[in-house]
Design an enzyme around this catalytic site. Sequence first.
Site, PDB file in Angstrom:
ATOM      1  N   ASN A   1       0.833  -1.200   0.000  1.00 49.21           N
ATOM      2  CA  ASN A   1       0.000   0.000   0.000  1.00 49.21           C
ATOM      3  C   ASN A   1       0.872   1.256   0.000  1.00 49.21           C
ATOM      4  O   ASN A   1       1.994   1.235  -0.461  1.00 49.21           O
ATOM      5  CB  ASN A   1      -1.006  -0.023   1.153  1.00 49.21           C
ATOM      6  CG  ASN A   1      -2.361   0.518   0.733  1.00 49.21           C
ATOM      7  OD1 ASN A   1      -2.459   1.644   0.266  1.00 49.21           O
ATOM      8  ND2 ASN A   1      -3.400  -0.278   0.901  1.00 49.21           N
ATOM      9  N   ARG A   2       0.399   2.349   0.575  1.00 48.64           N
ATOM     10  CA  ARG A   2       0.996   3.664   0.350  1.00 48.64           C
ATOM     11  C   ARG A   2       1.683   4.239   1.586  1.00 48.64           C
ATOM     12  O   ARG A   2       1.204   4.065   2.701  1.00 48.64           O
ATOM     13  CB  ARG A   2      -0.088   4.633  -0.129  1.00 48.64           C
ATOM     14  CG  ARG A   2      -0.607   4.293  -1.520  1.00 48.64           C
ATOM     15  CD  ARG A   2      -1.931   4.972  -1.827  1.00 48.64           C
ATOM     16  NE  ARG A   2      -2.324   4.700  -3.208  1.00 48.64           N
ATOM     17  CZ  ARG A   2      -2.978   3.589  -3.600  1.00 48.64           C
ATOM     18  NH1 ARG A   2      -3.302   2.663  -2.701  1.00 48.64           N
ATOM     19  NH2 ARG A   2      -3.288   3.411  -4.869  1.00 48.64           N
TER      20      ARG A   2
ATOM     21  N   HIS B   1       3.495   0.201  -2.695  1.00 47.41           N
ATOM     22  CA  HIS B   1       3.910  -1.209  -2.794  1.00 47.41           C
ATOM     23  C   HIS B   1       5.434  -1.372  -2.807  1.00 47.41           C
ATOM     24  O   HIS B   1       5.989  -2.175  -3.561  1.00 47.41           O
ATOM     25  CB  HIS B   1       3.292  -1.860  -4.024  1.00 47.41           C
ATOM     26  CG  HIS B   1       1.806  -2.022  -3.942  1.00 47.41           C
ATOM     27  ND1 HIS B   1       1.129  -2.075  -2.740  1.00 47.41           N
ATOM     28  CD2 HIS B   1       0.851  -2.145  -4.925  1.00 47.41           C
ATOM     29  CE1 HIS B   1      -0.162  -2.223  -2.986  1.00 47.41           C
ATOM     30  NE2 HIS B   1      -0.357  -2.270  -4.287  1.00 47.41           N
TER      31      HIS B   1
ATOM     32  N   HIS C   1      -0.718  -9.939  -3.781  1.00 46.18           N
ATOM     33  CA  HIS C   1      -1.587  -9.087  -4.591  1.00 46.18           C
ATOM     34  C   HIS C   1      -2.323  -9.905  -5.658  1.00 46.18           C
ATOM     35  O   HIS C   1      -2.458  -9.456  -6.801  1.00 46.18           O
ATOM     36  CB  HIS C   1      -0.776  -7.977  -5.241  1.00 46.18           C
ATOM     37  CG  HIS C   1      -1.556  -6.728  -5.514  1.00 46.18           C
ATOM     38  ND1 HIS C   1      -2.650  -6.700  -6.344  1.00 46.18           N
ATOM     39  CD2 HIS C   1      -1.407  -5.468  -5.048  1.00 46.18           C
ATOM     40  CE1 HIS C   1      -3.128  -5.470  -6.408  1.00 46.18           C
ATOM     41  NE2 HIS C   1      -2.390  -4.696  -5.614  1.00 46.18           N
TER      42      HIS C   1
ATOM     43  N   TYR D   1      -5.330 -11.232  -7.785  1.00 42.32           N
ATOM     44  CA  TYR D   1      -6.682 -10.834  -8.182  1.00 42.32           C
ATOM     45  C   TYR D   1      -7.473 -12.116  -8.440  1.00 42.32           C
ATOM     46  O   TYR D   1      -7.092 -12.937  -9.279  1.00 42.32           O
ATOM     47  CB  TYR D   1      -6.661 -10.011  -9.468  1.00 42.32           C
ATOM     48  CG  TYR D   1      -6.103  -8.621  -9.324  1.00 42.32           C
ATOM     49  CD1 TYR D   1      -6.891  -7.586  -8.848  1.00 42.32           C
ATOM     50  CD2 TYR D   1      -4.793  -8.344  -9.697  1.00 42.32           C
ATOM     51  CE1 TYR D   1      -6.386  -6.297  -8.740  1.00 42.32           C
ATOM     52  CE2 TYR D   1      -4.280  -7.058  -9.598  1.00 42.32           C
ATOM     53  CZ  TYR D   1      -5.085  -6.044  -9.117  1.00 42.32           C
ATOM     54  OH  TYR D   1      -4.577  -4.770  -9.008  1.00 42.32           O
TER      55      TYR D   1
ATOM     56  N   GLU E   1      -6.262  -8.114  -0.071  1.00 38.29           N
ATOM     57  CA  GLU E   1      -4.883  -7.988   0.402  1.00 38.29           C
ATOM     58  C   GLU E   1      -4.858  -7.814   1.920  1.00 38.29           C
ATOM     59  O   GLU E   1      -5.222  -6.760   2.437  1.00 38.29           O
ATOM     60  CB  GLU E   1      -4.219  -6.786  -0.255  1.00 38.29           C
ATOM     61  CG  GLU E   1      -4.260  -6.796  -1.771  1.00 38.29           C
ATOM     62  CD  GLU E   1      -3.965  -5.425  -2.342  1.00 38.29           C
ATOM     63  OE1 GLU E   1      -2.838  -4.923  -2.104  1.00 38.29           O
ATOM     64  OE2 GLU E   1      -4.848  -4.853  -3.005  1.00 38.29           O
TER      65      GLU E   1
END
Length: 368
Positions: free
Chosen positions: A92-93, A118, A192, A194, A331
């Site tokens: 994440n950030r 990331h 991560h 999907y 996640e």
Amino acid sequence: MTDAPTPLAAGSLTIRREPYATLPDGRVVDRWTFGSEGAITAEVLSLGARLQALYAPDRDGRRANVVLGGASVADMLGGAKYFGATIGRYANRIAGGELPVEGAVHRLATQESGHTLHGGPEGFDARVWDAAEVREPNRVGVRLTLRSPDRDQGFPGALTVQVTYLLDRAGSLTIGYAAVTDAPTVVNLTNHAYFNLAGEGSGTILDHVLRVDADQYTPVDGQLIPYGPHFPVEGTPFDLSEPGPVGERITADHPQLKLAGGGFDHNWVLRPYEGNGPRPVAVLRHPASGRRLECLTTEPGLQIYTGHLFDGSLTGPGGGVYGAFAGIALETQRFPDSPHRPRYPSTVLRPGEEYRSTTVYGFSVDPG
């Protein structure tokens, strides 16, 4: 649906390793294929310690790959760089690319946004990891190791990371993370992948039914950086405490959905937990196929991204085009931007400590 899900039939556990590709610099990417023929089979690449494929049967026993993946190494280093990859050092950030750790501020590598996402532009997803098979009486898989030097993407401390994928006879994929450091740093690892339980490249996840055990989420600004206190999910599209179709939730008129570009890209604050092992936190179902995915984790947060910004520029390994909502990411994580928010769960790792995290994706089928 009140009927209990049906465990997957299991055969013998097998594992094999084979060369997958050679990078321009000569590094060889290996593929590990393991699991049970009657239950689920996984493919993990040493590039990015990446879950490249996961084959699971539907209620009629038909198998399909239920995770999105890059069709080539070029895609995995480009538009599909995060697909199925191990994300680090920090999932994440981190706002502004500034990392405060124990009184010192470190400047991190950033993306075009000016923030670190990331782990930075060259995060763990772009590395070739060392790998070795793991065999247990009822599980089989692969353990991948990476040594990240001091100042890697600006992060302090030399970090040694291990990620272990294990499949058991019941159809559960366990992902275990471990890390140690020689100087104070931050660590926040996730996978991560999907998911599309109808099969990758076969359509959208709007008809998938999702439930999450959370009473709060972290709201974000226009750059997806969290701000302020946690917000309650009650009375909003973020209330996933009761199962419902994904498509119904994200079409609601809510400012947070608009800020994220028309879907979920948010962290859910999972309900408090006093135990030591992973606990159930979410269930994703595809009613048409019967495939059911239960997520268990030791982590306090769950980032859900609905793939609404996919633009059709990527084609999966099965030949299907990945348009908007082609997959959904679940996640498990600590919270975004926690180094700037002391009230969030800490991500600091110090010498002499060990980072540990476990997430389980358990597969079964709902009866028709």
